[in-house]
Design an enzyme around this catalytic site. Structure first.
Site, PDB file in Angstrom:
ATOM      1  N   SER A 182       0.790  -1.117  -0.155  1.00  0.00           N
ATOM      2  CA  SER A 182      -0.014  -0.089  -0.019  1.00  0.00           C
ATOM      3  C   SER A 182       0.661   1.084  -0.103  1.00  0.00           C
ATOM      4  O   SER A 182       2.033   1.335   0.614  1.00  0.00           O
ATOM      5  CB  SER A 182      -1.005   0.102   1.411  1.00  0.00           C
ATOM      6  OG  SER A 182      -1.356   1.181   1.436  1.00  0.00           O
ATOM      7  N   TYR A 187      -1.756  -1.168  10.827  1.00  0.00           N
ATOM      8  CA  TYR A 187      -2.025  -1.810   9.332  1.00  0.00           C
ATOM      9  C   TYR A 187      -0.955  -1.405   8.664  1.00  0.00           C
ATOM     10  O   TYR A 187      -0.271  -2.277   7.840  1.00  0.00           O
ATOM     11  CB  TYR A 187      -3.287  -1.087   8.808  1.00  0.00           C
ATOM     12  CG  TYR A 187      -3.486  -1.053   7.545  1.00  0.00           C
ATOM     13  CD1 TYR A 187      -3.898  -2.446   7.014  1.00  0.00           C
ATOM     14  CD2 TYR A 187      -3.324  -0.189   6.547  1.00  0.00           C
ATOM     15  CE1 TYR A 187      -3.847  -2.682   5.337  1.00  0.00           C
ATOM     16  CE2 TYR A 187      -3.197  -0.399   5.137  1.00  0.00           C
ATOM     17  CZ  TYR A 187      -3.527  -1.744   4.730  1.00  0.00           C
ATOM     18  OH  TYR A 187      -3.649  -1.729   3.357  1.00  0.00           O
ATOM     19  N   LYS A 234       2.323  -3.841   6.403  1.00  0.00           N
ATOM     20  CA  LYS A 234       2.583  -3.565   5.209  1.00  0.00           C
ATOM     21  C   LYS A 234       4.228  -3.462   4.833  1.00  0.00           C
ATOM     22  O   LYS A 234       4.824  -4.172   4.027  1.00  0.00           O
ATOM     23  CB  LYS A 234       1.897  -2.764   4.099  1.00  0.00           C
ATOM     24  CG  LYS A 234       0.449  -2.970   3.996  1.00  0.00           C
ATOM     25  CD  LYS A 234       0.098  -4.271   3.440  1.00  0.00           C
ATOM     26  CE  LYS A 234      -1.273  -4.535   3.471  1.00  0.00           C
ATOM     27  NZ  LYS A 234      -1.541  -5.954   2.943  1.00  0.00           N
TER      28      LYS A 234
HETATM   29  C1  WQD Z   1      -9.696   9.659   0.585  1.00  0.00           C
HETATM   30  C2  WQD Z   1     -10.148  11.030   1.023  1.00  0.00           C
HETATM   31  C3  WQD Z   1     -10.351  11.859   3.211  1.00  0.00           C
HETATM   32  C4  WQD Z   1     -14.131   9.819   3.835  1.00  0.00           C
HETATM   33  C5  WQD Z   1      -6.844   4.837   2.974  1.00  0.00           C
HETATM   34  C6  WQD Z   1      -5.988   4.240   3.582  1.00  0.00           C
HETATM   35  C7  WQD Z   1      -4.978   3.476   2.794  1.00  0.00           C
HETATM   36  C8  WQD Z   1      -5.595   2.760   1.724  1.00  0.00           C
HETATM   37  C9  WQD Z   1      -6.497   3.306   1.148  1.00  0.00           C
HETATM   38  C10 WQD Z   1      -5.485   0.251   2.265  1.00  0.00           C
HETATM   39  C11 WQD Z   1      -9.161  11.632   2.086  1.00  0.00           C
HETATM   40  C12 WQD Z   1     -11.447  12.119   2.499  1.00  0.00           C
HETATM   41  C13 WQD Z   1     -12.866  10.290   3.124  1.00  0.00           C
HETATM   42  C14 WQD Z   1     -15.074  10.827   4.049  1.00  0.00           C
HETATM   43  C15 WQD Z   1     -13.545  12.331   3.319  1.00  0.00           C
HETATM   44  N1  WQD Z   1      -6.095   1.514   2.332  1.00  0.00           N
HETATM   45  N2  WQD Z   1     -12.730  11.601   3.065  1.00  0.00           N
HETATM   46  N3  WQD Z   1     -14.791  11.733   3.684  1.00  0.00           N
HETATM   47  O1  WQD Z   1      -7.119   7.906   3.652  1.00  0.00           O
HETATM   48  O2  WQD Z   1      -6.272   8.322   1.302  1.00  0.00           O
HETATM   49  O3  WQD Z   1      -6.307   5.846   2.232  1.00  0.00           O
HETATM   50  O4  WQD Z   1      -7.459   3.753   2.109  1.00  0.00           O
HETATM   51  O5  WQD Z   1      -4.370   0.003   1.858  1.00  0.00           O
HETATM   52  O6  WQD Z   1      -4.037   2.910   3.504  1.00  0.00           O
HETATM   53  O7  WQD Z   1      -5.315   4.926   4.612  1.00  0.00           O
HETATM   54  O8  WQD Z   1      -8.647   7.075   1.584  1.00  0.00           O
HETATM   55  O9  WQD Z   1     -10.889   6.659   0.944  1.00  0.00           O
HETATM   56  O10 WQD Z   1     -10.240   6.928   3.431  1.00  0.00           O
HETATM   57  O11 WQD Z   1      -9.841   8.897   1.876  1.00  0.00           O
HETATM   58  O12 WQD Z   1     -13.582  13.499   3.104  1.00  0.00           O
HETATM   59  O13 WQD Z   1     -16.188  10.188   4.417  1.00  0.00           O
HETATM   60  O14 WQD Z   1     -11.401  11.448   1.241  1.00  0.00           O
HETATM   61  O15 WQD Z   1     -10.086  12.952   4.105  1.00  0.00           O
HETATM   62  O16 WQD Z   1      -8.785  13.063   1.769  1.00  0.00           O
HETATM   63  P1  WQD Z   1      -7.249   7.462   2.454  1.00  0.00           P
HETATM   64  P2  WQD Z   1      -9.994   7.430   2.039  1.00  0.00           P
END
Ligand code: WQD
Length: 343
Positions: A127, A152, A156
């Site tokens: 990841s 988590y 990785k």
């Molecule tokens: C994306 C953007 C949030 C939800 C995570 C893990 C990473 C990988 C992928 C596994 C961010 C914003 C989100 C919401 C929002 N997983 N957001 N409102 O955090 O980039 O990555 O998932 O390997 O390890 O950390 O993805 O989809 O949670 O967020 O504004 O209700 O959407 O702040 O900017 P992230 P995400």
């Protein structure tokens, strides 16, 4: 035809990879403990490919069962290892669950495979989280690996280290670790996709659940970041493109003559999209008005995270083809389908 073991093959990325692997003529065996999936995903895979894929319910934490499964499948020449827990927040609350699920399963699998004394081409599900807050954008594979922000993320990093050490010591393993950016979307048949448990933490499942009425309102976590519209930038990649990266990585390893090969590759699009752009993209491509508001920043979010993908383009001969709109429309069709089917 090579025989490929897909662990966690009923999971989100695993199921899409199984479909693409089958299309390219591989013989596949799936193992999955069903801890974060459903047999309906198996039905979905079988319906898409019009074939009954070989599936064994197995928990890799059980070494005895893992070893006897591998002994019965000594003709395996490739392994794509997806089986792992993946919720960042949950890993902070219950780190031992993550170290047990993700590390002991990997060790059991590798120990069982090692006893075959046979060449194994191994693809590891990693990841972009291993990079933490990047120093240089876009992120290259040479970005330094910092102390992980979550258990988590640490699993990785540790997984990659275990594989790196194993490859140095053994002529039997060649390994590629794929560092995924933000996978989104679903198969265009809407028969397989992501099954979030409880309240989704990730943006796209939250968008689709809000659109269908399962959630009242989507909160944007902060609009005061140092980006063009104040919301965070991510590299969203269609899960089918991501699935195909595994096929490219596998055929690269199958063709490789040398032993002791280990390398890491970023798998993303190389393009950055903001949270607001994703929401607008969803509204435009589906015609739905989304109920959303601006809220506080979420702890642990970095303002920007997007990939430099030329290494995967050049070495693996892989690149993404599908658009964010393709991904959002497919995610929406999947949401409508799971709502009808009551998964
Ligand atoms: C994306 C953007 C949030 C939800 C995570 C893990 C990473 C990988 C992928 C596994 C961010 C914003 C989100 C919401 C929002 N997983 N957001 N409102 O955090 O980039 O990555 O998932 O390997 O390890 O950390 O993805 O989809 O949670 O967020 O504004 O209700 O959407 O702040 O900017 P992230 P995400």
């Amino acid at each position: 035809m090579s025989k490929i073991l897909v662990t966690g093959g009923l999971g989100y990325i695993g199921s899409h990879t199984v479909v693409e692997l089958h299309k390219s003529g591989h013989d596949i065996v799936i193992i999955d403990d069903l801890s974060n999936s459903s047999l309906k995903i198996l039905d979905g895979i079988n319906e898409i490919i019009n074939f009954n894929i070989n599936f064994i319910e197995l928990d890799l934490k059980n070494f005895k069962q893992t070893k006897s499964f591998i002994k019965e499948n000594i003709d395996i020449d490739g392994v794509i290892h997806f089986a792992a827990s993946k919720a960042v927040g949950e890993s902070v609350e219950d780190p031992l669950k993550y170290y047990t699920n993700n590390i002991s399963s990997l060790l059991n699998l590798l120990n069982a495979l090692k006893s075959l004394e046979r060449k194994i081409n191994f693809i590891f599900s990693s990841s972009a989280t291993v990079y933490g807050k990047p120093e240089i954008l876009p992120i290259t594979e040479n970005e330094s690996i910092k102390v992980a922000e979550s258990p988590y993320g640490n699993t990785k990093q540790i997984g990659e280290e275990i594989l790196f050490d194993l490859v140095k010591s053994s002529p039997y393993f060649n390994v590629i670790s794929l560092r995924y950016f933000n996978p989104i979307g679903a198969h265009n048949s809407a028969l397989i996709g992501e099954l979030p448990i409880g309240v989704p933490q990730n943006l796209v499942p939250f968008i689709t659940q809000t659109a269908i009425g399962k959630r009242e309102i989507l909160t944007i976590f902060g609009n005061d970041y140092d980006t063009h519209d104040g919301t965070c930038l991510r590299d969203y990649i269609h899960v089918v493109d991501l699935a195909n990266a595994h096929l490219k990585a596998l055929s690269f390893l199958i063709k490789k003559k040398e032993n002791n090969y280990f390398d890491t590759f970023n798998i993303g699009t190389g393009k950055a999209s903001s949270v607001l752009e994703l929401i607008k993209g969803f509204e435009e491509s589906t015609g739905i008005n989304l109920n959303y508001k601006i809220g506080d920043r979420r702890i642990g979010d970095v303002d920007q995270c997007f990939a430099e993908v030329s290494k995967a383009n050049n070495v693996l001969n892989w690149k993404s083809n599908l658009t964010i709109e393709d991904a959002l429309v497919s995610a929406w069709n999947w949401e409508k389908n799971i709502n009808n089917e009551k998964f």
